[in-house]
Structure formats: C-alpha cells, structure tokens
Design an enzyme around this catalytic site. Sequence first.
Site, mmCIF file in Angstrom:
data_model
loop_
_atom_site.group_PDB
_atom_site.id
_atom_site.type_symbol
_atom_site.label_atom_id
_atom_site.label_comp_id
_atom_site.label_asym_id
_atom_site.label_seq_id
_atom_site.Cartn_x
_atom_site.Cartn_y
_atom_site.Cartn_z
ATOM 1 N N HIS A 228 0.836 -1.294 -0.010
ATOM 2 C CA HIS A 228 0.018 -0.065 0.021
ATOM 3 C C HIS A 228 0.880 1.154 -0.019
ATOM 4 C CE1 HIS A 228 -4.343 -0.706 -0.088
ATOM 5 N NE2 HIS A 228 -3.936 -1.790 0.634
ATOM 6 N N ASP B 51 -4.801 2.252 2.024
ATOM 7 C CA ASP B 51 -5.251 1.531 3.101
ATOM 8 C C ASP B 51 -5.860 2.835 4.070
ATOM 9 O OD1 ASP B 51 -2.583 2.973 3.016
ATOM 10 O OD2 ASP B 51 -1.882 1.524 4.590
ATOM 11 N N TYR C 140 -7.932 7.807 -18.591
ATOM 12 C CA TYR C 140 -8.523 8.368 -17.363
ATOM 13 C C TYR C 140 -8.827 9.990 -17.673
ATOM 14 C CZ TYR C 140 -7.228 4.544 -13.986
ATOM 15 O OH TYR C 140 -6.832 3.567 -13.083
ATOM 16 N N GLU D 35 -0.445 8.617 11.020
ATOM 17 C CA GLU D 35 -1.914 8.076 11.169
ATOM 18 C C GLU D 35 -2.667 9.200 11.919
ATOM 19 O OE1 GLU D 35 -0.557 4.513 13.250
ATOM 20 O OE2 GLU D 35 -1.044 3.212 11.249
#
Length: 449
Positions: A144, A149, A353, A428
């Site tokens: 990841h 994630d 895209y 985090e």
Amino acid sequence: MRPALSRLSLAATLALGTAAALLSAPARAQALDAAGLQAIDTAIQGVAAKMVRWRRDIHQHPELSGQEVRTAALVAQHLRQLGMEVQTGVGGTGVVGTLRGGRPGKVVALRADMDALPMPENTGLPFASQAKASYLGKDVPVTHACGHDAHVAMLMGAAEALAGMKAALPGTVKFIFQPAEEGAPVEPDASGKVPSFGAKAMVEAGVLKDVQAIYGLHISSNLPSGVAGYRSGPLMAGSDNIHIHVEGRGGHGSSPWAAVDPIVAASQVVLGLQTVVSRQLNISQEPAVITIGQIQGGTRYNIIPDFVEMMGTLRTFDEGMRQDALKRITTTAEAIAASSGAKARVRFGPVAYPVTTNPAALTEASLPALKLAMGGKAAVIPKVSGSEDFSEFQKVVPGFFYFLGAPPKGKDYRTAPPNHSPLFDIDEDQLPVGARSLAALAVDFLQRP
Ligand code: NI
C-alpha cells in the site's frame, strides 16, 4: 491558515456533540455549522483508535487492483454491522453501503479506493507488507504505497460516525469502496482492450444512480500535515497509455540499406513526439506531458529487427486538448515512421482516465464546510500531473476531490518519500482529520438547500 485543529479535537471531551446537534434548526435547511461539526468530530474521535487498527490491518494485507477480496469482505462486514444496506461485487470487488437518514433529502456519495501496488515495501514498519501476488503472469511483492489503506480506514470511520447520527441525517449517504484505481487488473487483448475496471466499472454498475454529488480525498506525504489541498477546475491530469508498434524490415546490421530499420525510425518517433507538446498544442491554455517510458526492440548488436514496441503516457488537463493530442500523437508517429519506409501503428489504453476536475459551483459551495472541518487549514495547490479515476465519477455527477497532507511524523513534507515510493508512509494522526472532513462534506451537502 488558522491552526484550530487542536481545539477541534478537544470537542471530544466537551461532550457537546450529539446527533441532535447536527441540525440545530430542523425546519430550516442550512450549511454545516460549528455545532454540527462538533457532533461529527465527537463521533469521529470515538472511532479514531479503530481507524488506526483498520489501516494497519489493511496495510499488512494489501491486495492488487481487482483482487481486493479480503479488504472488500472487511469493509462489507463493517457496513453490515452498522445496519446499512450493503452491495458487494459492484464493478468487480467494489462494496457500497447505503445509509438512509431519518429525514428525507438528497443523496450524496463518499468514495475510497482499496487497491495496493505491485512493488516492495522498505519502510521497516512493524506492520509492513510481506504480501505477494500474481501480476501480469509474474509473482510480485504488494504494498500500500499510495495510502489507499488509509482511505479505506477513513471512510470506514466516517461511515461509523455518520451511522451513529442516522436519525438526524436529512438524506442518504452512499459509501463507495472502489477497486482497481491503480489500473487494469488484466492484460489487454490483442486489440489493446480490457473490460472496464475501477471507477468506470462501478459507474456502469449503476453506483451513482440517484446520487447528486460525490466527494473523495487522497492522502499525500508531500503537503503540510493536516492541510487540505484543493483547487477549482482541473486538479489532476487525464491519463492515456500510449502504445506504438513500429514495423520495419529486419536484416543484417552491416547492410542497413537492404532493410528498414525500426530502431532508427522509433528513435525519430520518440524525438518527434516531443514536438507535440512543445510545437503543436496550445500550452498557453493548459500544460501537457508526453513521456515514452518503455522501448523494446532487437535481440543482438548486429541484427536489424523487424519491429520495435514503445509504451508511454499522455497527461492533459483539458478534454479538448486531450482529444487533440491523441490525434497529433498518431499523425506524428505515423508520418515520421513512413518517411523511412517503416510503419507506425498507434493505440491508446487500457488506462484512459479523464481529467479530474472540480466543478466551480460545487467547489465554492463545499469550501466553507471543508475549511470548517480542517480548522481553516485548506489551501489552493498547483495542478497535479498524476491521475485519478475519481474523474470517472465526476463525468456523471458533480464531484469534489482534494488532498490531505499527512507526511510521517518528524519528516519534512518537501522531502518525505512520495506516494508510490517503497518508503512511502503517512501520519496516522491525520486519519480522523480526513474522516471528519469527508463526513462534514457529506452532511453539509445534505443540509444545504
Ligand atoms: Ni492513489
């Protein structure tokens, strides 16, 4: 920028936030206010520790594009536990949770992408990936390294927070967990075609039915911590894979006059393609990039091969310029190859895209809530030449996409390993910040007239 985030997180201890505070005046539609944000923040703080656990678990068990089986199961189980209607297998391994509020109203969607990348992880984190998977016939490490994630964990957190406020919600929130953002999970067939994947496949499966607006974010290690980076109009480039087959006629390297040398023709094509951006496109309108990243031809120093294969990428910020560039790449390559008797066959895809564009009206309407949720830490950023298939959703409904700065603690955002680096990592502590901003944008959209 007003650094009010620390004050916001204090809201958890104030215990002011209740579902009832979400709509202080239920009869009157209004934008999200401080009391509403406090209710959201309290709920988000309640799931902050869980978001870290989810993120680490998903990080340790990354899955490649189109193979997000374990991640999808984790998400689906969570959404079911929250009492939502859950659809699985949407556009591949996609999961959609529908939260119907206690009051009638609009429908808004929030999106997270779930896939990881075929590359090693060198972060040394205790929950670093050791996963392997099969990618285009090869065994590869899986990591990841783009922060998806974190996107999944943030949206799971936002889902839990908003589910707790269900009774007061004036409308419906759809939580879209998307597979295969990073690219086609299968190899193209001889014509270069692959079945739809990622956001496009979810759109084709009807995921945006009744949805009036969609929001999504991307975590970034290259923005200051806790800052939302956004812009109105084109934000991220459209991306098209370029494939060029240069057909010559093989022969002995000592007698090139008796052959048609595709190596020299391909070299001229590579140089000629540089003139598409520098001489042919109106770059006073928007920038563009053409890169040839792969050339394969020949087997030995003294053999002129029959053909050369080249792969590259086109990046554009305007749909008209994109279509123009596709035509000019084809014409330029064909004509240059023809000048030496070779033949160039040009095709595009499977990645195609569109430009990720934030509509001015939705951007303007959403900014007060974004700024409120970020404690004022939101800034206009330059265009990004990377791409995002969130643009496929934006083709169908107004959508707003932004970046969330989260360099690892102690690292300078200017030098932190970027997304797609084997050293990529995040802070985090920004998981609740991202989740709060997504939830705030959704509630604000439902509440606004
Ligand atoms: Ni990404």
